[in-house]
Design a protein around this motif. Structure first.
Motif, mmCIF file in Angstrom:
data_model
loop_
_atom_site.group_PDB
_atom_site.id
_atom_site.type_symbol
_atom_site.label_atom_id
_atom_site.label_comp_id
_atom_site.label_asym_id
_atom_site.label_seq_id
_atom_site.Cartn_x
_atom_site.Cartn_y
_atom_site.Cartn_z
ATOM 1 N N VAL A 7 0.834 -1.203 0.000
ATOM 2 C CA VAL A 7 0.000 0.000 0.000
ATOM 3 C C VAL A 7 0.868 1.252 0.000
ATOM 4 O O VAL A 7 0.598 2.214 -0.729
ATOM 5 C CB VAL A 7 -0.958 -0.006 1.215
ATOM 6 N N PHE A 8 1.928 1.240 0.788
ATOM 7 C CA PHE A 8 2.837 2.388 0.810
ATOM 8 C C PHE A 8 3.613 2.510 -0.500
ATOM 9 O O PHE A 8 4.036 3.610 -0.874
ATOM 10 C CB PHE A 8 3.806 2.278 1.988
ATOM 11 N N GLY A 49 -7.682 -4.523 -8.374
ATOM 12 C CA GLY A 49 -8.408 -5.737 -8.022
ATOM 13 C C GLY A 49 -7.540 -6.720 -7.267
ATOM 14 O O GLY A 49 -7.992 -7.364 -6.311
ATOM 15 N N PHE A 50 -6.288 -6.812 -7.678
ATOM 16 C CA PHE A 50 -5.341 -7.695 -6.998
ATOM 17 C C PHE A 50 -5.167 -7.298 -5.533
ATOM 18 O O PHE A 50 -5.158 -8.152 -4.645
ATOM 19 C CB PHE A 50 -3.994 -7.641 -7.723
ATOM 20 N N LEU A 51 -5.042 -5.995 -5.262
ATOM 21 C CA LEU A 51 -4.869 -5.531 -3.888
ATOM 22 C C LEU A 51 -6.078 -5.880 -3.028
ATOM 23 O O LEU A 51 -5.939 -6.255 -1.862
ATOM 24 C CB LEU A 51 -4.631 -4.026 -3.864
ATOM 25 N N PRO A 130 -2.943 -11.049 -11.154
ATOM 26 C CA PRO A 130 -4.131 -11.912 -11.159
ATOM 27 C C PRO A 130 -5.072 -11.636 -10.007
ATOM 28 O O PRO A 130 -4.664 -11.177 -8.938
ATOM 29 C CB PRO A 130 -3.532 -13.322 -11.047
ATOM 30 N N TRP A 131 -6.345 -11.949 -10.233
ATOM 31 C CA TRP A 131 -7.346 -11.882 -9.176
ATOM 32 C C TRP A 131 -7.568 -13.254 -8.542
ATOM 33 O O TRP A 131 -8.455 -13.408 -7.706
ATOM 34 C CB TRP A 131 -8.665 -11.356 -9.748
ATOM 35 N N THR A 132 -6.769 -14.223 -8.927
ATOM 36 C CA THR A 132 -6.873 -15.585 -8.383
ATOM 37 C C THR A 132 -5.479 -16.046 -7.931
ATOM 38 O O THR A 132 -4.897 -16.968 -8.521
ATOM 39 C CB THR A 132 -7.425 -16.553 -9.448
ATOM 40 N N PRO A 133 -4.932 -15.418 -6.873
ATOM 41 C CA PRO A 133 -3.553 -15.719 -6.440
ATOM 42 C C PRO A 133 -3.461 -16.914 -5.491
ATOM 43 O O PRO A 133 -2.480 -17.064 -4.777
ATOM 44 C CB PRO A 133 -3.161 -14.424 -5.716
ATOM 45 N N PHE A 134 -4.463 -17.792 -5.526
ATOM 46 C CA PHE A 134 -4.609 -18.810 -4.486
ATOM 47 C C PHE A 134 -3.637 -19.984 -4.623
ATOM 48 O O PHE A 134 -3.517 -20.790 -3.703
ATOM 49 C CB PHE A 134 -6.053 -19.334 -4.476
ATOM 50 N N THR A 135 -2.978 -20.095 -5.756
ATOM 51 C CA THR A 135 -2.097 -21.247 -5.985
ATOM 52 C C THR A 135 -0.651 -20.990 -5.569
ATOM 53 O O THR A 135 0.200 -21.858 -5.731
ATOM 54 C CB THR A 135 -2.130 -21.647 -7.477
ATOM 55 N N ALA A 136 -0.366 -19.808 -5.027
ATOM 56 C CA ALA A 136 1.020 -19.477 -4.674
ATOM 57 C C ALA A 136 1.435 -20.043 -3.320
ATOM 58 O O ALA A 136 2.606 -20.357 -3.101
ATOM 59 C CB ALA A 136 1.202 -17.960 -4.660
ATOM 60 N N LEU A 137 0.496 -20.195 -2.414
ATOM 61 C CA LEU A 137 0.795 -20.525 -1.021
ATOM 62 C C LEU A 137 1.695 -21.750 -0.832
ATOM 63 O O LEU A 137 2.657 -21.687 -0.048
ATOM 64 C CB LEU A 137 -0.515 -20.716 -0.250
ATOM 65 N N PRO A 138 1.444 -22.891 -1.500
ATOM 66 C CA PRO A 138 2.264 -24.087 -1.224
ATOM 67 C C PRO A 138 3.760 -23.889 -1.438
ATOM 68 O O PRO A 138 4.569 -24.571 -0.790
ATOM 69 C CB PRO A 138 1.707 -25.124 -2.210
#
Length: 280
Positions: A7-8, A49-51, A130-138
């Motif tokens: 954000v900063f 949207g990503f934020l 992307p608006w679907t960043p859910f696959t990065a966590l593993p």
């Protein structure tokens, strides 16, 4: 912490976009593509949207990292320089494999394709996230498993992302040779955004380029880069940019003749097509 850092950083990103636009007006270069209004608006929309999505997804990420960190008996001292050095390299290696997998597996590519959807290459392109960043966590869970505190992982993720913003420009040619040998640079990353066969699936690095050299995915910039996709998305609609590839995958899966082909459309590369049976 990642959200606060980003954000900063947003005002800095916007200022850099404005300065780059001004540079094209004052020092035009016909060999560089520069900006167009709709392309820039789309990129900025994808970034905003990503934020928003990340603000909520970070809760899940924090819970997962904290859970792994609580379960592991390992603990690394956050006040130690050695821990920060280890984190720097571990995070960048995790990013390399995250990035590479999102080019080589189509269901993962459906998320990452957003970042490659512009035919321009400028600072605003970096914001096309992307608006679907859910696959990065593993890919980052192992860092918590070896005892790195989650807040440190979050911080380094932000550092990596901010560094990569400055790679998205045609205004910088090449850096000194020693820097080009070790670090990712605008020249290296332009290759990554190229659509020519020689440039496809190359230069996955985040801050460092050494992983590409080690795993033989490095390609130096040679011929003029053509940006975008091998089959470009003919839209500036952020929703279609964000989710269009998922629709294409769904149609391919529905039209497949067997389960092996359905799985192939999900887990093979983006360009994979089922083999055609030869006539008897």
């Amino acid at each position: 912490m990642t959200e606060y850092v980003l954000v900063f950083a947003v005002p800095v990103f916007v200022l850099c976009v404005a300065l780059e636009i001004a540079s094209y007006r004052l020092l035009s270069d016909e060999s560089e593509l520069g900006y167009t209004a709709w392309d820039t608006v789309t990129s900025l929309s994808m970034g905003l949207g990503f934020l928003v999505v990340e603000a909520f997804w970070k809760i899940v990420t924090l819970a997962a990292l904290a859970g792994v960190y609580a379960l592991t008996p390992l603990r690394l001292d956050p006040t130690s320089i050695g821990t920060w050095v280890l984190l720097f390299f571990a995070d960048d290696l995790a990013y390399y494999w995250y990035h590479r997998s999102h080019h080589e597996v189509r269901i993962l590519w459906a998320s990452h394709v957003v970042h490659h959807s512009s035919r321009r290459y400028n600072f605003s392109t970096a914001l096309r996230q992307p608006w679907t960043p859910f696959t990065a966590l593993p890919f980052w869970l192992p860092l918590a498993a070896i005892g790195i505190p989650p807040w440190m992982i979050f911080f380094q993720l932000s550092v990596n992302l901010i560094y990569q913003f400055f790679l998205h420009t045609e205004r910088i040619g090449t850096m000194p040779r020693w820097y080009e040998a070790v670090f990712n640079t605008p020249s290296h990353h332009r290759v990554h955004h190229g659509t020519q066969q020689v440039y496809l699936d190359r230069n996955y690095g985040g801050i460092l380029i050494i992983w590409d050299r080690l795993f033989r995915t490095f390609e130096p910039e040679g011929e003029r880069v053509v940006y975008g996709l091998t089959r470009n998305i003919e839209t500036y609609n952020p929703v279609r940019v964000a989710f269009g590839e998922y629709g294409k995958i769904a149609r391919a899966v529905r039209g497949a003749s067997c389960w092996r082909h359905r799985v192939g459309h999900l887990l093979r590369g983006p360009g994979w097509v089922p083999p055609v049976k030869s006539a008897a």
